[in-house]
Scaffold this motif. Structure first.
Motif, PDB file in Angstrom:
ATOM      1  N   ASN A  13      40.338   0.603 -16.207  1.00  0.00           N
ATOM      2  CA  ASN A  13      39.851   1.626 -15.279  1.00  0.00           C
ATOM      3  C   ASN A  13      40.864   2.759 -15.236  1.00  0.00           C
ATOM      4  N   ASP A  14      40.727   3.669 -16.177  1.00  0.00           N
ATOM      5  CA  ASP A  14      41.691   4.748 -16.338  1.00  0.00           C
ATOM      6  C   ASP A  14      41.320   5.913 -15.426  1.00  0.00           C
ATOM      7  N   PRO A  15      42.168   6.245 -14.452  1.00  0.00           N
ATOM      8  CA  PRO A  15      41.831   7.325 -13.510  1.00  0.00           C
ATOM      9  C   PRO A  15      41.824   8.711 -14.146  1.00  0.00           C
ATOM     10  N   ARG A  16      42.326   8.826 -15.362  1.00  0.00           N
ATOM     11  CA  ARG A  16      42.393  10.121 -16.027  1.00  0.00           C
ATOM     12  C   ARG A  16      41.047  10.532 -16.642  1.00  0.00           C
ATOM     13  N   ILE A  17      40.201   9.557 -16.941  1.00  0.00           N
ATOM     14  CA  ILE A  17      38.988   9.817 -17.708  1.00  0.00           C
ATOM     15  C   ILE A  17      37.861  10.288 -16.800  1.00  0.00           C
ATOM     16  N   THR A  18      37.214  11.380 -17.176  1.00  0.00           N
ATOM     17  CA  THR A  18      36.115  11.943 -16.397  1.00  0.00           C
ATOM     18  C   THR A  18      34.809  11.215 -16.697  1.00  0.00           C
ATOM     19  N   ARG A  19      33.768  11.558 -15.949  1.00  0.00           N
ATOM     20  CA  ARG A  19      32.460  10.930 -16.155  1.00  0.00           C
ATOM     21  C   ARG A  19      31.917  11.240 -17.548  1.00  0.00           C
ATOM     22  N   VAL A  20      31.985  12.509 -17.952  1.00  0.00           N
ATOM     23  CA  VAL A  20      31.558  12.881 -19.296  1.00  0.00           C
ATOM     24  C   VAL A  20      32.455  12.210 -20.335  1.00  0.00           C
ATOM     25  N   GLY A  21      33.743  12.156 -20.027  1.00  0.00           N
ATOM     26  CA  GLY A  21      34.697  11.541 -20.946  1.00  0.00           C
ATOM     27  C   GLY A  21      34.375  10.091 -21.229  1.00  0.00           C
ATOM     28  N   VAL A  69      30.918  18.751 -22.950  1.00  0.00           N
ATOM     29  CA  VAL A  69      32.275  18.727 -22.399  1.00  0.00           C
ATOM     30  C   VAL A  69      32.521  19.981 -21.564  1.00  0.00           C
ATOM     31  N   PHE A  70      32.090  21.130 -22.071  1.00  0.00           N
ATOM     32  CA  PHE A  70      32.320  22.386 -21.352  1.00  0.00           C
ATOM     33  C   PHE A  70      31.544  22.428 -20.034  1.00  0.00           C
ATOM     34  N   ILE A  71      30.286  21.968 -20.078  1.00  0.00           N
ATOM     35  CA  ILE A  71      29.467  21.967 -18.864  1.00  0.00           C
ATOM     36  C   ILE A  71      30.012  20.960 -17.844  1.00  0.00           C
ATOM     37  N   GLY A  72      30.444  19.813 -18.337  1.00  0.00           N
ATOM     38  CA  GLY A  72      30.896  18.751 -17.440  1.00  0.00           C
ATOM     39  C   GLY A  72      32.304  18.926 -16.909  1.00  0.00           C
ATOM     40  N   MET A  73      33.187  19.578 -17.694  1.00  0.00           N
ATOM     41  CA  MET A  73      34.595  19.658 -17.297  1.00  0.00           C
ATOM     42  C   MET A  73      35.181  21.058 -17.365  1.00  0.00           C
ATOM     43  N   GLY A  74      34.433  21.989 -17.948  1.00  0.00           N
ATOM     44  CA  GLY A  74      35.000  23.316 -18.158  1.00  0.00           C
ATOM     45  C   GLY A  74      35.912  23.322 -19.373  1.00  0.00           C
ATOM     46  N   GLY A  75      36.564  24.455 -19.616  1.00  0.00           N
ATOM     47  CA  GLY A  75      37.460  24.533 -20.753  1.00  0.00           C
ATOM     48  C   GLY A  75      38.844  23.982 -20.423  1.00  0.00           C
ATOM     49  N   PRO A  76      39.660  23.722 -21.443  1.00  0.00           N
ATOM     50  CA  PRO A  76      39.303  23.795 -22.860  1.00  0.00           C
ATOM     51  C   PRO A  76      38.454  22.607 -23.300  1.00  0.00           C
TER      52      PRO A  76
END
Length: 237
Positions: free
Chosen positions: A126-134, A66-73
């Motif tokens: 198709n939720d635009p809020r969710i990231t690839r890692v998410g 999560v940290f690598i893919g999106m940063g903190g928190p």
């Protein structure tokens, strides 16, 4: 419960609900004895400790991803309603972009189809809020691992109703007393019954059913079925 949700549940065709029964929102919540609550709590504490002892490295691996893919928190905390309707901070691994609430509001305001889907399921395909890692950690239910900390704190149980958001309180209607009767759980009938494929009305009915039919045996069946659901990704988003 709003008439549309109630009607949707009552008029739903007979479907193969798991664990051998169909939700019945007319049943009263099961009154757990002091001994039963103590046993359930003991199972919760033991299960959470076993998780952190043996699967701690998995927890750290997901946190790193999560940290690598999106940063903190890395973690995300949201106010949910628990036993007795009391608010508590529910923790998850972050799977959405920052400012997710504003992103959702804008998306629903300009997409009528998405609004209709949200009103029925409280989820978006198709939720635009969710990231690839998410998307990956949500598909594998890894985003919910921090909730084992909630279990240790006593906010949640291993098995119970799905933790309710404050804005979803109005969707429970007469079944709210059933929800408030039990600790919300990491897993439950909703999670092993198709979860995101089900309308929110069915989630409410399943929560009421769990509160009415509770037993340690039912918890054991739900936990066993959860393993298959997580490994297969059944109903995940």
């Amino acid at each position: 419960m709003p008439p549309t949700l109630m009607t949707a549940h009552r008029n739903a065709p007979g479907r193969p609900w798991p664990i051998g029964f169909r939700p019945d929102i007319s049943s009263e919540p099961h009154c757990l004895t002091v001994t039963q609550r103590a046993l359930k709590r003991s199972v919760d504490i033991t299960g959470a400790l076993v998780f952190f002892v043996f699967l701690g490295p998995l927890y750290l691996l997901v946190a790193a991803a999560v940290f690598i893919g999106m940063g903190g928190p890395v973690h995300y905390g949201q106010t949910r309603l628990g036993h007795g309707g009391r608010p508590f901070r529910c923790y998850k691994f972050r799977s959405m972009v920052k400012g997710a609430d504003q992103v959702l509001e804008r998306h629903l305001a300009c997409d009528a189809e998405a609004r209709a889907q949200w009103d029925q399921f409280q989820k978006l395909e198709n939720d635009p809020r969710i990231t690839r890692v998410g998307r990956v950690i949500r598909r594998l239910s890894l985003d919910e691992l921090p909730q084992f900390y909630n279990v240790l704190k006593g906010d949640m149980s291993l098995v119970g109703p799905r933790p309710c958001m404050v804005r979803q309180r109005c969707l429970y209607g007469q079944s709210w007393v059933h929800y408030c009767h039990m600790q919300p759980g990491i897993t439950g009938l909703w999670q092993v019954s198709g979860r995101n494929r089900l309308p929110y009305a069915d989630r409410v009915a399943l929560d009421a059913c769990y509160a009415a039919e509770w037993s340690l045996g039912l918890d054991a069946k739900i936990l066993a079925r959860t393993v298959w659901v997580v490994l297969s990704g059944d109903g995940s988003s």
